[in-house]
Design a protein around this motif. Structure first.
Motif, PDB file in Angstrom:
ATOM      1  N   GLY A 185      20.212  25.571  45.238  1.00 20.99           N
ATOM      2  CA  GLY A 185      21.074  25.144  44.140  1.00 20.99           C
ATOM      3  C   GLY A 185      21.709  26.300  43.407  1.00 20.99           C
ATOM      4  N   SER A 186      22.693  26.002  42.574  1.00 19.02           N
ATOM      5  CA  SER A 186      23.439  27.034  41.851  1.00 19.02           C
ATOM      6  C   SER A 186      22.693  27.506  40.608  1.00 19.02           C
ATOM      7  CB  SER A 186      24.830  26.522  41.469  1.00 19.02           C
ATOM      8  OG  SER A 186      24.734  25.331  40.695  1.00 19.02           O
ATOM      9  N   TYR A 187      22.384  26.593  39.715  1.00 29.00           N
ATOM     10  CA  TYR A 187      21.676  26.935  38.469  1.00 29.00           C
ATOM     11  C   TYR A 187      20.294  26.311  38.417  1.00 29.00           C
ATOM     12  CZ  TYR A 187      21.432  28.316  33.520  1.00 29.00           C
ATOM     13  OH  TYR A 187      21.089  28.910  32.312  1.00 29.00           O
ATOM     14  N   PHE A 188      20.134  25.190  39.108  1.00 30.24           N
ATOM     15  CA  PHE A 188      18.856  24.490  39.214  1.00 30.24           C
ATOM     16  C   PHE A 188      18.481  24.368  40.688  1.00 30.24           C
ATOM     17  CE2 PHE A 188      20.613  23.082  35.197  1.00 30.24           C
ATOM     18  CZ  PHE A 188      19.520  23.062  34.343  1.00 30.24           C
ATOM     19  N   PRO A 189      17.195  24.340  40.999  1.00 30.31           N
ATOM     20  CA  PRO A 189      16.790  24.112  42.390  1.00 30.31           C
ATOM     21  C   PRO A 189      17.291  22.760  42.893  1.00 30.31           C
ATOM     22  CG  PRO A 189      14.931  24.846  41.045  1.00 30.31           C
ATOM     23  CD  PRO A 189      16.040  24.536  40.095  1.00 30.31           C
ATOM     24  N   LYS A 190      17.501  22.679  44.192  1.00 32.70           N
ATOM     25  CA  LYS A 190      18.004  21.443  44.784  1.00 32.70           C
ATOM     26  C   LYS A 190      17.081  20.268  44.497  1.00 32.70           C
ATOM     27  CE  LYS A 190      19.546  19.526  49.212  1.00 32.70           C
ATOM     28  NZ  LYS A 190      19.728  19.798  50.665  1.00 32.70           N
ATOM     29  N   ALA A 192      11.813  18.351  33.516  1.00 26.08           N
ATOM     30  CA  ALA A 192      12.968  18.390  32.623  1.00 26.08           C
ATOM     31  C   ALA A 192      12.633  17.922  31.220  1.00 26.08           C
ATOM     32  CB  ALA A 192      14.086  17.517  33.186  1.00 26.08           C
ATOM     33  N   ALA A 193      11.408  17.443  31.017  1.00 24.66           N
ATOM     34  CA  ALA A 193      11.018  16.941  29.702  1.00 24.66           C
ATOM     35  C   ALA A 193      10.911  18.080  28.705  1.00 24.66           C
ATOM     36  CB  ALA A 193       9.685  16.198  29.806  1.00 24.66           C
ATOM     37  N   GLU A 194      10.843  17.729  27.437  1.00 28.16           N
ATOM     38  CA  GLU A 194      10.727  18.709  26.370  1.00 28.16           C
ATOM     39  C   GLU A 194       9.534  19.631  26.627  1.00 28.16           C
ATOM     40  OE1 GLU A 194      11.943  20.552  22.863  1.00 28.16           O
ATOM     41  OE2 GLU A 194      12.893  18.853  23.878  1.00 28.16           O
ATOM     42  N   GLY A 195       9.805  20.939  26.654  1.00 29.14           N
ATOM     43  CA  GLY A 195       8.743  21.902  26.879  1.00 29.14           C
ATOM     44  C   GLY A 195       8.440  22.164  28.338  1.00 29.14           C
ATOM     45  N   GLY A 196       9.104  21.416  29.249  1.00 28.72           N
ATOM     46  CA  GLY A 196       8.839  21.597  30.664  1.00 28.72           C
ATOM     47  C   GLY A 196       9.315  22.935  31.189  1.00 28.72           C
ATOM     48  N   GLY A 197      10.417  23.429  30.656  1.00 28.16           N
ATOM     49  CA  GLY A 197      10.891  24.740  31.039  1.00 28.16           C
ATOM     50  C   GLY A 197      11.995  24.720  32.068  1.00 28.16           C
ATOM     51  N   GLN A 198      12.981  25.575  31.862  1.00 25.70           N
ATOM     52  CA  GLN A 198      14.065  25.769  32.812  1.00 25.70           C
ATOM     53  C   GLN A 198      13.525  26.436  34.081  1.00 25.70           C
ATOM     54  OE1 GLN A 198      17.915  26.112  32.829  1.00 25.70           O
ATOM     55  NE2 GLN A 198      17.291  26.548  34.931  1.00 25.70           N
ATOM     56  N   PRO A 199      13.788  25.881  35.268  1.00 27.42           N
ATOM     57  CA  PRO A 199      13.385  26.596  36.477  1.00 27.42           C
ATOM     58  C   PRO A 199      14.204  27.886  36.620  1.00 27.42           C
ATOM     59  CG  PRO A 199      13.881  24.291  36.945  1.00 27.42           C
ATOM     60  CD  PRO A 199      14.399  24.578  35.573  1.00 27.42           C
ATOM     61  N   TRP A 200      13.563  28.933  37.113  1.00 23.72           N
ATOM     62  CA  TRP A 200      14.216  30.240  37.220  1.00 23.72           C
ATOM     63  C   TRP A 200      14.383  30.693  38.670  1.00 23.72           C
ATOM     64  CZ3 TRP A 200      15.672  30.712  32.405  1.00 23.72           C
ATOM     65  CH2 TRP A 200      14.831  30.296  31.365  1.00 23.72           C
ATOM     66  N   THR A 201      14.418  29.753  39.601  1.00 23.43           N
ATOM     67  CA  THR A 201      14.395  30.095  41.022  1.00 23.43           C
ATOM     68  C   THR A 201      15.733  29.939  41.732  1.00 23.43           C
ATOM     69  OG1 THR A 201      13.631  27.840  41.487  1.00 23.43           O
ATOM     70  CG2 THR A 201      11.943  29.574  41.299  1.00 23.43           C
ATOM     71  N   ALA A 202      16.691  29.257  41.119  1.00 26.02           N
ATOM     72  CA  ALA A 202      17.949  28.970  41.807  1.00 26.02           C
ATOM     73  C   ALA A 202      18.840  30.213  41.898  1.00 26.02           C
ATOM     74  CB  ALA A 202      18.673  27.818  41.114  1.00 26.02           C
ATOM     75  N   THR A 203      19.994  30.045  42.495  1.00 23.53           N
ATOM     76  CA  THR A 203      20.868  31.154  42.883  1.00 23.53           C
ATOM     77  C   THR A 203      21.247  32.058  41.727  1.00 23.53           C
ATOM     78  OG1 THR A 203      21.759  29.794  44.676  1.00 23.53           O
ATOM     79  CG2 THR A 203      23.081  31.700  43.973  1.00 23.53           C
ATOM     80  N   SER A 246      28.111  26.591  47.572  1.00 24.87           N
ATOM     81  CA  SER A 246      27.440  26.354  46.295  1.00 24.87           C
ATOM     82  C   SER A 246      28.397  25.706  45.294  1.00 24.87           C
ATOM     83  CB  SER A 246      26.911  27.676  45.728  1.00 24.87           C
ATOM     84  OG  SER A 246      26.023  27.427  44.653  1.00 24.87           O
ATOM     85  N   ARG A 247      27.924  24.678  44.641  1.00 26.57           N
ATOM     86  CA  ARG A 247      28.699  23.968  43.608  1.00 26.57           C
ATOM     87  C   ARG A 247      27.827  23.854  42.367  1.00 26.57           C
ATOM     88  NH1 ARG A 247      33.873  23.212  45.775  1.00 26.57           N
ATOM     89  NH2 ARG A 247      34.181  21.528  44.261  1.00 26.57           N
ATOM     90  N   TRP A 248      28.473  23.872  41.216  1.00 26.26           N
ATOM     91  CA  TRP A 248      27.730  23.727  39.965  1.00 26.26           C
ATOM     92  C   TRP A 248      27.243  22.295  39.794  1.00 26.26           C
ATOM     93  CZ3 TRP A 248      26.036  27.965  38.091  1.00 26.26           C
ATOM     94  CH2 TRP A 248      26.774  29.140  38.210  1.00 26.26           C
ATOM     95  N   GLU A 249      26.090  22.168  39.160  1.00 29.57           N
ATOM     96  CA  GLU A 249      25.564  20.843  38.859  1.00 29.57           C
ATOM     97  C   GLU A 249      26.496  20.086  37.919  1.00 29.57           C
ATOM     98  OE1 GLU A 249      22.286  23.404  40.285  1.00 29.57           O
ATOM     99  OE2 GLU A 249      23.779  23.682  38.710  1.00 29.57           O
ATOM    100  N   TYR A 250      27.260  20.828  37.119  1.00 28.48           N
ATOM    101  CA  TYR A 250      28.224  20.214  36.207  1.00 28.48           C
ATOM    102  C   TYR A 250      29.521  19.914  36.962  1.00 28.48           C
ATOM    103  CZ  TYR A 250      31.143  19.460  32.076  1.00 28.48           C
ATOM    104  OH  TYR A 250      31.975  18.911  31.136  1.00 28.48           O
ATOM    105  N   ASP A 251      29.818  18.652  37.161  1.00 32.42           N
ATOM    106  CA  ASP A 251      31.073  18.176  37.759  1.00 32.42           C
ATOM    107  C   ASP A 251      31.336  18.717  39.164  1.00 32.42           C
ATOM    108  OD1 ASP A 251      31.650  16.572  35.638  1.00 32.42           O
ATOM    109  OD2 ASP A 251      33.356  17.737  34.897  1.00 32.42           O
ATOM    110  N   ASP A 252      30.311  19.231  39.843  1.00 32.66           N
ATOM    111  CA  ASP A 252      30.463  19.702  41.222  1.00 32.66           C
ATOM    112  C   ASP A 252      31.562  20.763  41.351  1.00 32.66           C
ATOM    113  OD1 ASP A 252      29.485  19.512  43.881  1.00 32.66           O
ATOM    114  OD2 ASP A 252      31.272  18.380  44.463  1.00 32.66           O
TER     115      ASP A 252
END
Length: 352
Positions: free
Chosen positions: A90-95, A104-115, A143-149
């Motif tokens: 994925g671009s900003y988030f893992p696939k 994705a819940a509150e406090g779950g944390g942004q994944p730091w593994t994507a591109t 690669s496409r952004w999760e926002y609006d592809d």
């Protein structure tokens, strides 16, 4: 002679003394024990210590820098790249990230593994872009952004994401001139930027402004930039300087507890250490002296230094990582100690 060094728990041990080259900061200020502790690091950090603190010649730190591609943190990340040029699919988030799940819940944390996050690390560590030859084209195709592809090198609506992409594109040789123009078009009236502009925010953010400035400075250094982009960057710097890097303009109170909490990796979050390191880089790029309005931030950084010369890891940002690159909270951090020492050495050498 031999010198004593700190180990990760702050205890003392014996190791060989690092070579102190003429004109090095270590001859002026650093405890040899501290210096040897810093030199005993992954190549991603060691080459920077050799260049900026030890004062080693280019052939020494350059040889260490070249090792990033073949050993340690850098080599581990390179081995995780997908055939399509991405990381974690994925671009900003893992696939496989579930935007409605517990991660994705509150406090779950942004994944730091994507591109984007992986490229940020490799670029910040100093990997030679030639090692990733072909990656820019692969990302353009796959690669496409999760926002609006949206297409990867075109950026999207978040200024922090666009700042990372601006710098990463300049590093890898992609055409990101459209993103550079985006920053001119989306600057707030008060001088900075805010990722929440798309939600209607009209005031700049410390986090967003600093991330934007870092991306713009990298792009300018790599490509030459433009007079308009340079003026916007310097205007954004003024936004932070007017606030002394840590206070609100209206009340002069601390803008938030996060401003004085130091953590590595820096991620997207603001701190006065991350900001002061940026202003050091900008001053060196522009050939200017440190702005006196940095003094409050500098003293916060100085006060956070432990008696043995180290800085402690204050926190870890939650979220999935490929592997840890620094110590847990409460332990002396080599990365933070490097950044803190370098910032103070720059300030003390030019102000006093």
């Amino acid at each position: 002679m031999t010198a004593r060094r700190l180990n990760p728990k702050g205890e003392r041990g014996v190791t060989e003394t690092a070579v102190l080259w003429p004109g090095s900061l270590s001859r002026m200020a650093l405890d040899p024990a501290l210096l040897n502790w810093l030199v005993d690091s992954d190549p991603a950090l060691r080459w920077q210590v050799e260049r900026d603190l030890v004062g080693a010649p280019r052939e020494v730190w350059g040889a260490t820098r070249a090792r990033i591609a073949t050993e340690g943190f850098g080599a581990r990340l390179l081995a995780l790249q997908d055939p399509d040029g991405q990381w974690a699919g994925g671009s900003y988030f893992p696939k496989d990230f579930d935007f409605h799940g517990p991660e994705a819940a509150e406090g779950g944390g942004q994944p730091w593994t994507a591109t984007t996050w992986t490229l940020n690390s490799l670029r910040d560590w100093g990997l030679d872009a030639a090692v990733l030859a072909g990656t820019a084209d692969l990302l353009a195709m796959n690669s496409r952004w999760e926002y609006d592809d949206l297409p990867y090198w075109g950026g999207e609506v978040d200024c922090c994401i666009n700042a990372y992409t601006l710098a990463n594109g300049a590093w890898l040789g992609a055409d990101v001139s459209g993103i550079a123009q985006w920053f001119l078009d989306h600057r707030m009236a008060d001088g900075g930027w805010n990722c929440e502009w798309v939600e209607g925010s009209t005031r700049s953010s410390f986090h967003s402004t600093l991330n934007s400035l870092k991306g713009m400075l990298y792009y300018e250094a790599a490509t030459g930039g433009s007079d308009a982009l340079r003026a916007a960057r310097q205007g954004g710097e003024e936004y932070l300087l007017e606030r002394r890097l840590l206070r609100t303009l209206s009340t002069t109170e601390l803008v938030g507890p996060w401003a004085t909490q130091f953590a590595y990796p820096f991620r997207w979050s603001y701190s006065v250490l991350k900001a002061a390191d940026y202003f050091r880089a900008a001053a060196l790029h522009d050939g200017t002296a440190p702005d006196p309005r940095l003094v409050d931030a500098i003293e916060v950084i100085r006060a956070a230094r432990s008696s043995d010369g180290t800085w402690l890891q204050d926190r870890r940002y939650p979220g999935r990582v490929w592997f840890e690159v620094d110590v847990p909270p409460g332990e002396p951090s080599k990365w933070l100690t490097f950044y803190g020492t370098r910032v103070l050495a720059w300030w003390d050498a030019t102000i006093t």
